[in-house]
Write a protein that holds these residues in place. Sequence first.
Motif, PDB file in Angstrom:
ATOM      1  N   MET A 114      38.329  96.143  43.366  1.00 53.26           N
ATOM      2  CA  MET A 114      39.899  96.074  42.539  1.00 53.26           C
ATOM      3  C   MET A 114      40.153  97.667  42.830  1.00 53.26           C
ATOM      4  O   MET A 114      39.755  98.626  42.717  1.00 53.26           O
ATOM      5  CB  MET A 114      39.286  96.057  41.108  1.00 53.26           C
ATOM      6  N   THR A 115      41.775  98.035  43.006  1.00 53.83           N
ATOM      7  CA  THR A 115      42.402  99.691  42.874  1.00 53.83           C
ATOM      8  C   THR A 115      43.575  99.765  41.500  1.00 53.83           C
ATOM      9  O   THR A 115      44.050  98.518  41.442  1.00 53.83           O
ATOM     10  CB  THR A 115      42.650  99.499  44.777  1.00 53.83           C
ATOM     11  N   GLY A 116      42.955 100.022  40.914  1.00 55.70           N
ATOM     12  CA  GLY A 116      43.902 100.127  39.996  1.00 55.70           C
ATOM     13  C   GLY A 116      44.402 101.664  39.122  1.00 55.70           C
ATOM     14  O   GLY A 116      43.375 102.897  39.044  1.00 55.70           O
ATOM     15  N   VAL A 117      45.674 101.942  38.850  1.00 57.66           N
ATOM     16  CA  VAL A 117      46.036 103.088  38.301  1.00 57.66           C
ATOM     17  C   VAL A 117      46.207 102.280  37.062  1.00 57.66           C
ATOM     18  O   VAL A 117      47.752 102.202  37.013  1.00 57.66           O
ATOM     19  CB  VAL A 117      46.667 104.321  39.160  1.00 57.66           C
ATOM     20  N   LYS A 118      46.972 103.881  36.070  1.00 59.11           N
ATOM     21  CA  LYS A 118      47.237 103.703  34.923  1.00 59.11           C
ATOM     22  C   LYS A 118      48.510 103.354  35.123  1.00 59.11           C
ATOM     23  O   LYS A 118      48.982 104.836  35.968  1.00 59.11           O
ATOM     24  CB  LYS A 118      47.208 104.855  33.747  1.00 59.11           C
ATOM     25  N   GLY A 125      50.505 109.008  44.791  1.00 59.74           N
ATOM     26  CA  GLY A 125      49.456 108.668  45.732  1.00 59.74           C
ATOM     27  C   GLY A 125      47.954 109.092  45.567  1.00 59.74           C
ATOM     28  O   GLY A 125      47.383 109.193  45.949  1.00 59.74           O
ATOM     29  N   VAL A 126      47.690 108.848  44.063  1.00 62.22           N
ATOM     30  CA  VAL A 126      46.319 108.641  43.686  1.00 62.22           C
ATOM     31  C   VAL A 126      45.864 107.270  44.043  1.00 62.22           C
ATOM     32  O   VAL A 126      44.431 107.758  44.368  1.00 62.22           O
ATOM     33  CB  VAL A 126      46.343 108.450  42.398  1.00 62.22           C
ATOM     34  N   SER A 127      46.401 106.159  44.094  1.00 61.90           N
ATOM     35  CA  SER A 127      45.626 105.437  44.663  1.00 61.90           C
ATOM     36  C   SER A 127      45.182 105.786  46.237  1.00 61.90           C
ATOM     37  O   SER A 127      43.840 104.978  46.798  1.00 61.90           O
ATOM     38  CB  SER A 127      46.319 103.832  44.725  1.00 61.90           C
ATOM     39  N   ILE A 128      45.620 105.907  47.217  1.00 62.82           N
ATOM     40  CA  ILE A 128      45.328 106.391  49.016  1.00 62.82           C
ATOM     41  C   ILE A 128      44.381 107.426  48.442  1.00 62.82           C
ATOM     42  O   ILE A 128      43.631 107.498  49.187  1.00 62.82           O
ATOM     43  CB  ILE A 128      46.663 106.516  49.400  1.00 62.82           C
ATOM     44  N   ILE A 158      49.888  95.838  48.082  1.00 65.99           N
ATOM     45  CA  ILE A 158      50.311  95.079  49.840  1.00 65.99           C
ATOM     46  C   ILE A 158      50.612  96.624  50.386  1.00 65.99           C
ATOM     47  O   ILE A 158      49.830  96.799  51.633  1.00 65.99           O
ATOM     48  CB  ILE A 158      50.998  93.594  50.050  1.00 65.99           C
ATOM     49  N   ALA A 159      51.739  96.960  49.828  1.00 64.80           N
ATOM     50  CA  ALA A 159      52.198  98.109  50.497  1.00 64.80           C
ATOM     51  C   ALA A 159      51.420  99.249  51.040  1.00 64.80           C
ATOM     52  O   ALA A 159      51.128  99.811  52.188  1.00 64.80           O
ATOM     53  CB  ALA A 159      53.789  99.036  49.372  1.00 64.80           C
ATOM     54  N   MET A 160      50.538  99.399  49.835  1.00 66.73           N
ATOM     55  CA  MET A 160      49.997 100.847  49.639  1.00 66.73           C
ATOM     56  C   MET A 160      48.582 100.733  50.807  1.00 66.73           C
ATOM     57  O   MET A 160      48.666 101.595  51.465  1.00 66.73           O
ATOM     58  CB  MET A 160      49.325 100.260  48.236  1.00 66.73           C
TER      59      MET A 160
HETATM   60  C1  LIG Z   1      48.569  99.438  43.887  1.00 65.02           C
HETATM   61  C2  LIG Z   1      48.377 100.151  42.733  1.00 65.02           C
HETATM   62  C3  LIG Z   1      46.936 100.489  42.775  1.00 65.02           C
HETATM   63  C4  LIG Z   1      49.139 101.727  42.943  1.00 65.02           C
HETATM   64  O1  LIG Z   1      49.006 102.748  42.559  1.00 65.02           O
HETATM   65  P1  LIG Z   1      49.594 104.101  42.947  1.00 65.02           P
HETATM   66  O2  LIG Z   1      48.605 105.772  42.632  1.00 65.02           O
HETATM   67  O3  LIG Z   1      50.357 103.995  42.126  1.00 65.02           O
HETATM   68  O4  LIG Z   1      49.987 104.333  44.443  1.00 65.02           O
HETATM   69  P2  LIG Z   1      50.637 105.485  45.691  1.00 65.02           P
HETATM   70  O5  LIG Z   1      50.715 106.195  44.524  1.00 65.02           O
HETATM   71  O6  LIG Z   1      49.236 105.505  46.414  1.00 65.02           O
HETATM   72  O7  LIG Z   1      51.314 104.547  46.502  1.00 65.02           O
HETATM   73  C5  LIG Z   1      50.456 104.682  47.356  1.00 65.02           C
HETATM   74  C6  LIG Z   1      51.814 103.392  48.115  1.00 65.02           C
HETATM   75  O8  LIG Z   1      51.546 102.128  48.415  1.00 65.02           O
HETATM   76  C7  LIG Z   1      52.931 101.915  48.065  1.00 65.02           C
HETATM   77  N1  LIG Z   1      53.807 102.253  46.881  1.00 65.02           N
HETATM   78  C8  LIG Z   1      53.056 102.325  45.600  1.00 65.02           C
HETATM   79  N2  LIG Z   1      54.106 101.234  44.488  1.00 65.02           N
HETATM   80  C9  LIG Z   1      54.997 100.966  45.656  1.00 65.02           C
HETATM   81  C10 LIG Z   1      56.230 100.481  44.582  1.00 65.02           C
HETATM   82  N3  LIG Z   1      55.987  99.846  43.651  1.00 65.02           N
HETATM   83  N4  LIG Z   1      57.225  99.547  45.691  1.00 65.02           N
HETATM   84  C11 LIG Z   1      56.662  99.564  47.169  1.00 65.02           C
HETATM   85  N5  LIG Z   1      55.708 100.617  47.926  1.00 65.02           N
HETATM   86  C12 LIG Z   1      54.662 101.050  46.370  1.00 65.02           C
HETATM   87  C13 LIG Z   1      53.782 102.975  49.357  1.00 65.02           C
HETATM   88  O9  LIG Z   1      53.431 102.928  50.491  1.00 65.02           O
HETATM   89  C14 LIG Z   1      52.526 104.411  48.905  1.00 65.02           C
HETATM   90  O10 LIG Z   1      52.808 105.151  49.925  1.00 65.02           O
HETATM   91  P3  LIG Z   1      54.131 106.765  49.500  1.00 65.02           P
HETATM   92  O11 LIG Z   1      53.699 107.339  48.155  1.00 65.02           O
HETATM   93  O12 LIG Z   1      53.629 107.706  50.553  1.00 65.02           O
HETATM   94  O13 LIG Z   1      54.901 106.053  49.695  1.00 65.02           O
HETATM   95  C15 LIG Z   1      49.082 100.459  41.066  1.00 65.02           C
HETATM   96  O14 LIG Z   1      50.520 100.183  41.016  1.00 65.02           O
HETATM   97  C16 LIG Z   1      48.348 100.063  40.545  1.00 65.02           C
HETATM   98  O15 LIG Z   1      47.405 100.386  39.872  1.00 65.02           O
HETATM   99  N6  LIG Z   1      48.821  97.903  40.267  1.00 65.02           N
HETATM  100  C17 LIG Z   1      47.992  97.335  38.905  1.00 65.02           C
HETATM  101  C18 LIG Z   1      46.994  96.805  39.955  1.00 65.02           C
HETATM  102  C19 LIG Z   1      46.984  96.184  41.039  1.00 65.02           C
HETATM  103  O16 LIG Z   1      47.685  95.120  41.248  1.00 65.02           O
HETATM  104  N7  LIG Z   1      45.459  96.601  41.679  1.00 65.02           N
HETATM  105  C20 LIG Z   1      46.271  95.986  43.416  1.00 65.02           C
HETATM  106  C21 LIG Z   1      44.444  94.878  43.044  1.00 65.02           C
HETATM  107  S1  LIG Z   1      43.012  95.004  43.584  1.00 65.02           S
END
Ligand SMILES: CC(C)(COP(=O)(O)OP(=O)(O)OC[C@H]1O[C@@H](n2cnc3c(N)ncnc32)[C@H](O)[C@@H]1OP(=O)(O)O)[C@@H](O)C(=O)NCCC(=O)NCCS
Length: 170
Positions: A114-118, A125-128, A158-160
Amino acid sequence: MAGQWVELELDVSAFDADRFEEYVTRCRAGGIRLTTLAELGDTPEHRRVLYELNKECAADIPERGEFYSFDEYTERRLEVPSYDPRGVVIALDGEAWVGMAATSDHGDFVFNEMTGVKAEYRGRGVSIAMKTFGMGFVRMCGARTIRTFHHPANTSAIAMNRTMGFVDAD
Ligand SMILES: CC(C)(COP(=O)(O)OP(=O)(O)OC[C@H]1O[C@@H](n2cnc3c(N)ncnc32)[C@H](O)[C@@H]1OP(=O)(O)O)[C@@H](O)C(=O)NCCC(=O)NCCS
């Protein structure tokens, strides 16, 4: 839903660490501290905070449905042989837990559980950064591959992963 998941994998040896360390640096510069559950202490109190964070973020996973109770979560995610608190990365803003990236150890491969960010911390870029920080655990496990799968409508996740170099699994 079975068979329709987007299954992704990353060849650990091909991970571009130099490129993604920049996300860790940027996160820290923005006041977000990265650590692990092992470092914070794998205590009952911290497990509860982890559960609440996971539950909150999982509510945004398409078709996730009702989340586990705390007891179910403990049984399915924490009281299993593949669980290791060193593989649970936590992002902190001060004392607040704002992100998590949990990876389990399966020998030849690790699994991104699980990866999740509030919501208010997304898009920075917190997830990456968390998953890059977690590569230390992946290497410690000696895994050659990281696996994960997502609902096809979970475009941000998926994009992340694709940004990090994950490709469709064979
Ligand atoms: C998925 C999730 C973890 C991404 O977290 P985040 O910290 O916002 O992601 P980041 O800012 O690190 O983005 C990383 C990359 O993801 C992609 N990305 C993130 N959010 C995106 C969006 N809404 N649309 C398209 N691409 C997106 C981009 O490629 C981005 O890279 P870049 O910033 O260099 O362009 C977050 O949206 C979340 O918590 N979602 C709910 C829980 C979930 O679905 N988890 C995954 C299932 S385990």
